[in-house]
Design a protein around this motif. Structure first.
Motif, PDB file in Angstrom:
ATOM      1  N   ALA A 109       0.823  -1.218   0.000  1.00 46.09           N
ATOM      2  CA  ALA A 109       0.000   0.000   0.000  1.00 46.09           C
ATOM      3  C   ALA A 109       0.857   1.268   0.000  1.00 46.09           C
ATOM      4  O   ALA A 109       0.445   2.305  -0.535  1.00 46.09           O
ATOM      5  CB  ALA A 109      -0.938  -0.003   1.209  1.00 46.09           C
ATOM      6  N   THR A 110       2.042   1.213   0.622  1.00 43.47           N
ATOM      7  CA  THR A 110       2.874   2.419   0.744  1.00 43.47           C
ATOM      8  C   THR A 110       4.008   2.469  -0.270  1.00 43.47           C
ATOM      9  O   THR A 110       4.727   3.465  -0.327  1.00 43.47           O
ATOM     10  CB  THR A 110       3.478   2.495   2.157  1.00 43.47           C
ATOM     11  OG1 THR A 110       4.253   1.315   2.401  1.00 43.47           O
ATOM     12  CG2 THR A 110       2.392   2.601   3.214  1.00 43.47           C
ATOM     13  N   HIS A 111       4.175   1.397  -1.043  1.00 44.45           N
ATOM     14  CA  HIS A 111       5.333   1.333  -1.953  1.00 44.45           C
ATOM     15  C   HIS A 111       5.362   2.511  -2.928  1.00 44.45           C
ATOM     16  O   HIS A 111       6.387   3.187  -3.071  1.00 44.45           O
ATOM     17  CB  HIS A 111       5.298   0.005  -2.720  1.00 44.45           C
ATOM     18  CG  HIS A 111       6.402  -0.116  -3.717  1.00 44.45           C
ATOM     19  ND1 HIS A 111       7.716  -0.369  -3.361  1.00 44.45           N
ATOM     20  CD2 HIS A 111       6.410   0.014  -5.076  1.00 44.45           C
ATOM     21  CE1 HIS A 111       8.472  -0.408  -4.436  1.00 44.45           C
ATOM     22  NE2 HIS A 111       7.714  -0.172  -5.499  1.00 44.45           N
ATOM     23  N   SER A 112       4.239   2.778  -3.574  1.00 46.21           N
ATOM     24  CA  SER A 112       4.204   3.858  -4.583  1.00 46.21           C
ATOM     25  C   SER A 112       4.452   5.217  -3.938  1.00 46.21           C
ATOM     26  O   SER A 112       5.184   6.056  -4.490  1.00 46.21           O
ATOM     27  CB  SER A 112       2.852   3.862  -5.304  1.00 46.21           C
ATOM     28  OG  SER A 112       2.642   2.636  -5.962  1.00 46.21           O
ATOM     29  N   ILE A 114       6.115   5.895  -1.145  1.00 49.45           N
ATOM     30  CA  ILE A 114       7.520   6.011  -0.737  1.00 49.45           C
ATOM     31  C   ILE A 114       8.415   6.251  -1.949  1.00 49.45           C
ATOM     32  O   ILE A 114       9.293   7.119  -1.933  1.00 49.45           O
ATOM     33  CB  ILE A 114       7.947   4.735   0.022  1.00 49.45           C
ATOM     34  CG1 ILE A 114       7.220   4.651   1.365  1.00 49.45           C
ATOM     35  CG2 ILE A 114       9.460   4.723   0.240  1.00 49.45           C
ATOM     36  CD1 ILE A 114       7.476   3.367   2.128  1.00 49.45           C
ATOM     37  N   GLU A 115       8.194   5.491  -3.020  1.00 48.23           N
ATOM     38  CA  GLU A 115       9.033   5.649  -4.210  1.00 48.23           C
ATOM     39  C   GLU A 115       8.834   7.002  -4.879  1.00 48.23           C
ATOM     40  O   GLU A 115       9.720   7.478  -5.594  1.00 48.23           O
ATOM     41  CB  GLU A 115       8.731   4.519  -5.211  1.00 48.23           C
ATOM     42  CG  GLU A 115       9.168   3.158  -4.739  1.00 48.23           C
ATOM     43  CD  GLU A 115      10.660   3.107  -4.425  1.00 48.23           C
ATOM     44  OE1 GLU A 115      11.444   3.653  -5.204  1.00 48.23           O
ATOM     45  OE2 GLU A 115      11.023   2.546  -3.370  1.00 48.23           O
ATOM     46  N   PHE A 116       7.657   7.632  -4.655  1.00 56.06           N
ATOM     47  CA  PHE A 116       7.422   8.965  -5.223  1.00 56.06           C
ATOM     48  C   PHE A 116       8.076  10.067  -4.383  1.00 56.06           C
ATOM     49  O   PHE A 116       8.650  11.018  -4.920  1.00 56.06           O
ATOM     50  CB  PHE A 116       5.914   9.227  -5.311  1.00 56.06           C
ATOM     51  CG  PHE A 116       5.568  10.635  -5.711  1.00 56.06           C
ATOM     52  CD1 PHE A 116       5.748  11.070  -7.025  1.00 56.06           C
ATOM     53  CD2 PHE A 116       5.085  11.541  -4.772  1.00 56.06           C
ATOM     54  CE1 PHE A 116       5.455  12.371  -7.390  1.00 56.06           C
ATOM     55  CE2 PHE A 116       4.784  12.847  -5.126  1.00 56.06           C
ATOM     56  CZ  PHE A 116       4.961  13.261  -6.447  1.00 56.06           C
ATOM     57  N   PHE A 149      14.798  10.900   7.233  1.00 53.52           N
ATOM     58  CA  PHE A 149      13.717   9.937   7.491  1.00 53.52           C
ATOM     59  C   PHE A 149      13.705   8.832   6.437  1.00 53.52           C
ATOM     60  O   PHE A 149      13.608   7.649   6.757  1.00 53.52           O
ATOM     61  CB  PHE A 149      12.376  10.674   7.513  1.00 53.52           C
ATOM     62  CG  PHE A 149      11.185   9.752   7.539  1.00 53.52           C
ATOM     63  CD1 PHE A 149      10.788   9.135   8.719  1.00 53.52           C
ATOM     64  CD2 PHE A 149      10.462   9.492   6.372  1.00 53.52           C
ATOM     65  CE1 PHE A 149       9.694   8.283   8.741  1.00 53.52           C
ATOM     66  CE2 PHE A 149       9.380   8.645   6.387  1.00 53.52           C
ATOM     67  CZ  PHE A 149       8.992   8.037   7.567  1.00 53.52           C
ATOM     68  N   TRP A 150      13.845   9.230   5.159  1.00 55.38           N
ATOM     69  CA  TRP A 150      13.794   8.224   4.091  1.00 55.38           C
ATOM     70  C   TRP A 150      15.001   7.298   4.143  1.00 55.38           C
ATOM     71  O   TRP A 150      14.888   6.098   3.854  1.00 55.38           O
ATOM     72  CB  TRP A 150      13.706   8.907   2.726  1.00 55.38           C
ATOM     73  CG  TRP A 150      12.479   9.757   2.563  1.00 55.38           C
ATOM     74  CD1 TRP A 150      12.433  11.104   2.420  1.00 55.38           C
ATOM     75  CD2 TRP A 150      11.118   9.313   2.563  1.00 55.38           C
ATOM     76  NE1 TRP A 150      11.140  11.532   2.326  1.00 55.38           N
ATOM     77  CE2 TRP A 150      10.304  10.452   2.410  1.00 55.38           C
ATOM     78  CE3 TRP A 150      10.514   8.071   2.678  1.00 55.38           C
ATOM     79  CZ2 TRP A 150       8.922  10.372   2.365  1.00 55.38           C
ATOM     80  CZ3 TRP A 150       9.127   7.992   2.636  1.00 55.38           C
ATOM     81  CH2 TRP A 150       8.348   9.129   2.479  1.00 55.38           C
TER      82      TRP A 150
END
Length: 274
Positions: A109-112, A114-116, A149-150
């Motif tokens: 659910a969070t992959h897109s 985070i990658e953005f 953070f990232w």
């Protein structure tokens, strides 16, 4: 008559001495060579001394700064922003990383998102931080926390993805709670990745703290560099740059020390490859 067995211990001793002192010797020679070229380029006029003063002048100014209260106050402001930024981003990245990484649904659910978000350069947000917080600590923290953070989050997600599934299934079979699984199964695997993330985040945080101070004008070493530029004092600029570099070396050495102590049981440290 030469005893052939004596050459092996002698060679081994030489190898050990080189491994122990060789890197430091080469590093010292490199620094002295760089300073020699810098001095020659400035004194001979190859580079205008007004823009590149010789190291003798720069280091004299560097040691003069050590006697000024304003210098230490500025260094304290920079270190305050660094500590708060690294601490907040590390806690946030660790907690959210463990929560997201422990659920396949949350990972997908969070992959897109985070990658953005994570490729966005933190420095591109400096104008937004300046508008929101002005020349105050909040601007530095916003930029530092966003960038660090990232770094921590991604390392935590990598660490959880490297978990031994058999160990996790065993922990579930033994009916360990979520916190017990994190403590006894997740954290030992996660720790090497986390320490790498913290070491990277610590260096990035210092660079961004000084950058925000330089651009936005928050108190700190970056602001002192801006003042020196306005006053046209090249030796002061280079002296502050050297200070920033030494701070970076000190922070990296501190993080490596913490990493070695916390991972004394890990093969990367026991094998001397940290």
């Amino acid at each position: 008559m030469t005893n052939p067995t004596t050459s092996v211990p002698l060679g081994a001793r030489r190898s050990l001495l080189w491994l122990r002192f060789g890197p430091a010797l080469l590093g010292t020679c490199g620094i002295l060579g760089f300073l020699g070229i810098w001095q020659a380029a400035s004194v001979t006029g190859i580079v205008d001394p007004r823009h590149l003063p010789p190291p003798t002048v720069v280091f004299a100014r560097f040691f003069e700064n050590l006697a000024y209260t304003q210098f230490w106050v500025a260094t304290g402001h920079t270190l305050r922003a660094w500590i708060l930024g690294v601490l907040i981003s590390s806690v946030g990245g660790l907690v959210l990383g463990v929560i997201i990484g422990s659920s396949r649904f949350l990972v997908r659910a969070t992959h897109s998102t985070i990658e953005f978000l994570r490729p966005i350069p933190a420095v591109a947000l400096i104008p937004l931080a300046a508008l929101l917080f002005g020349p105050r600590l909040g601007s530095e923290l916003m930029i530092i926390i966003y960038a660090c953070f990232w770094v921590v989050l991604i390392q935590v997600l990598y660490g959880i993805a490297d978990l031994d599934r058999v160990a996790m299934d065993t922990a579930r079979t033994l009916r360990l709670s979520f916190l017990q699984r994190v403590r006894y199964v997740v954290f030992p695997t996660l720790l090497p990745y986390l320490m790498t993330g913290l070491r990277l985040a610590a260096t990035v945080a210092l660079v961004l703290a000084i950058s925000v101070e330089l651009i936005v004008g928050t108190p700190g070493l970056g602001q002192e560099v801006a003042f020196a530029q306005i006053n046209g004092s090249a030796p002061a600029i280079y002296a502050l740059i050297i200070t920033s570099g030494l701070l970076g070396i000190a922070i990296n050495s501190l993080m490596r020390f913490i990493e070695r102590k916390s991972l004394f049981w890990h093969e990367s440290v026991r094998g001397g490859a940290a």
